[in-house]
Design an enzyme around this catalytic site. Structure first.
Site, PDB file in Angstrom:
ATOM      1  N   ASP A  92     -19.555  19.358   8.694  1.00 26.54           N
ATOM      2  CA  ASP A  92     -18.943  20.834   8.585  1.00 26.54           C
ATOM      3  C   ASP A  92     -18.584  21.239   9.965  1.00 26.54           C
ATOM      4  O   ASP A  92     -19.253  20.774  11.014  1.00 26.54           O
ATOM      5  CB  ASP A  92     -20.008  21.814   7.962  1.00 26.54           C
ATOM      6  CG  ASP A  92     -19.408  22.983   8.151  1.00 26.54           C
ATOM      7  OD1 ASP A  92     -18.276  23.242   8.585  1.00 26.54           O
ATOM      8  OD2 ASP A  92     -20.008  24.385   7.636  1.00 26.54           O
ATOM      9  N   ASP A 271     -21.951  21.222  -1.466  1.00 20.49           N
ATOM     10  CA  ASP A 271     -23.291  21.168  -0.706  1.00 20.49           C
ATOM     11  C   ASP A 271     -23.606  22.726  -0.701  1.00 20.49           C
ATOM     12  O   ASP A 271     -23.216  23.511  -0.911  1.00 20.49           O
ATOM     13  CB  ASP A 271     -22.880  20.908   0.827  1.00 20.49           C
ATOM     14  CG  ASP A 271     -22.274  21.927   1.727  1.00 20.49           C
ATOM     15  OD1 ASP A 271     -22.927  22.472   2.282  1.00 20.49           O
ATOM     16  OD2 ASP A 271     -21.047  22.431   1.545  1.00 20.49           O
TER      17      ASP A 271
END
Length: 376
Positions: A92, A271
């Site tokens: 990320d 996630d």
């Protein structure tokens, strides 16, 4: 990267596919355990690989940039070698941390100036240096730098933020093309759809992102406090537009029920910190509902944690014993619950895949949602 779509469920938009990356195949739908700072909390890499067995895990650019810092990661040969993980990793870009550090950051067109939560030092993230940082970390899938808006969010702010995210995306792409790979394997780039909970903005952003032609696409800015029904509504708007032949990643989601409902809407990748964070606080997710193992009702319950579980801890330890570990503040209890929860999340996605391939997903999903929506 190659994405092969094997089957779509006849009654929903649920899909079973395979993403081929340089560190191996990823069978979808997939849940990616969160390894924010180069570790999935409380789990050895050997346990992660042998018991939980994910094809891919997640790391975070913001946290890895601060500790251990990119210089150390580069000397190690990238995050894979640093943490001894030979399967896939997604990073990320730090956009969510920018959102969560609202009292410590200043957002401008150039980028984001923020104050480290560790020592108060000042740093700046731009689309350009975030691409460089992710090249150095060496993840298999890297994310565009975006702004994640809060919930609730003013319409005009959400619109301005969305357009800035799009401009940042163009800068990411331009800079990434000039930034060479470092470790001899490919990296796949995903842009991120934004637009808060406004249908017209989500539609506009999804069309823009689809037009970029990236190898995969992500949906950000959800699971930030909005009701689940709004999350599903926004996901449905976006998945109707994003290309079917490319994987779709819904960032930061969510509960087991959230996962199944979004699989039904055509999401391939997830996630969330929930299985690990909630596990450390004594919450166990099971196919029949959630257990707060700290409750007194489990004090003399010597049955296994989860007779249907897939990891070794599920049959090895009793509910009474794990409750005792929490009562005496022993870290083993947190580790046991973390391994169980991650195993359950991976089982849930693999079972969903089986049901999609068998053409029975819709019926199975509805049954599972009812079962899991219970407190045991």
């Amino acid at each position: 990267m190659q994405f092969t779509l094997h089957k779509t469920d006849p009654e929903t938009q649920a899909r079973a596919g395979t993403i081929q990356l340089d560190h191996g195949p990823v069978e979808t739908p997939i849940f990616m355990p969160v390894g924010t700072i180069g570790t999935v909390k409380g789990v050895h890499q050997r346990e992660l690989k042998e018991e939980i067995n994910p094809d891919i895990i997640l790391g975070n650019t913001y946290h890895l940039y601060l500790r251990p810092q990119t210089e150390i990661l580069e000397k190690a040969g990238g995050l894979h070698k640093f943490m001894n993980w030979d399967r896939n990793i997604l990073t990320d870009s730090g956009g969510y941390q920018v959102y969560s550090l609202s009292d410590r950051r200043k957002i401008k067109e150039e980028g984001v100036k923020f104050k480290s939560h560790i020592d108060g030092s000042y740093h700046t993230f731009t689309p350009e240096n975030v691409m460089e940082i992710q090249r150095t970390i060496g993840a298999d899938i890297i994310m565009a730098f975006d702004e994640c808006t809060p919930y609730p969010c003013d319409y005009n702010y959400a619109k301005r933020s969305m357009h800035m995210t799009h401009r940042w995306l163009e800068r990411c792409i331009t800079h990434l093309e000039k930034t060479p790979l470092k470790y001899g394997y490919d990296q796949t780039f995903f842009p991120i759809v934004q637009g808060s909970t406004y249908k017209d903005l989500r539609k506009q952003s999804a069309e823009y992102i689809a037009g970029v032609g990236a190898e995969g696409n992500a949906i950000g800015g959800l699971s930030v406090g909005e009701p689940a029904e709004e999350m599903y509504e926004m996901t449905e708007v976006v998945t109707a537009i994003l290309p079917k032949e490319k994987p779709r990643y819904l960032m930061g989601v969510g509960t087991p029920i959230n996962l199944l409902e979004n699989v039904a809407l055509g999401i391939d990748m997830f996630d969330c910190v929930m299985p690990t964070r909630n596990g450390r606080n004594g919450m166990l997710f099971t196919a029949h509902g959630t257990i707060n193992i700290k409750n007194k009702k489990w004090e003399a319950d010597f049955s296994p944690i989860d007779e249907m579980g897939i990891t070794w801890v599920d049959l090895e330890y009793s509910k009474a014993y794990v409750r005792h570990l929490f009562t005496v503040n022993e870290m083993l209890g947190r580790q046991i619950c973390t391994i169980h929860n991650l195993g359950f999340y991976l089982w849930l996605m693999r079972e969903a895949r089986k049901q999609i391939l068998a053409g029975t997903f819709a019926t199975w999903k509805n049954k599972m949602v009812k079962q899991m929506d219970k407190r045991l």
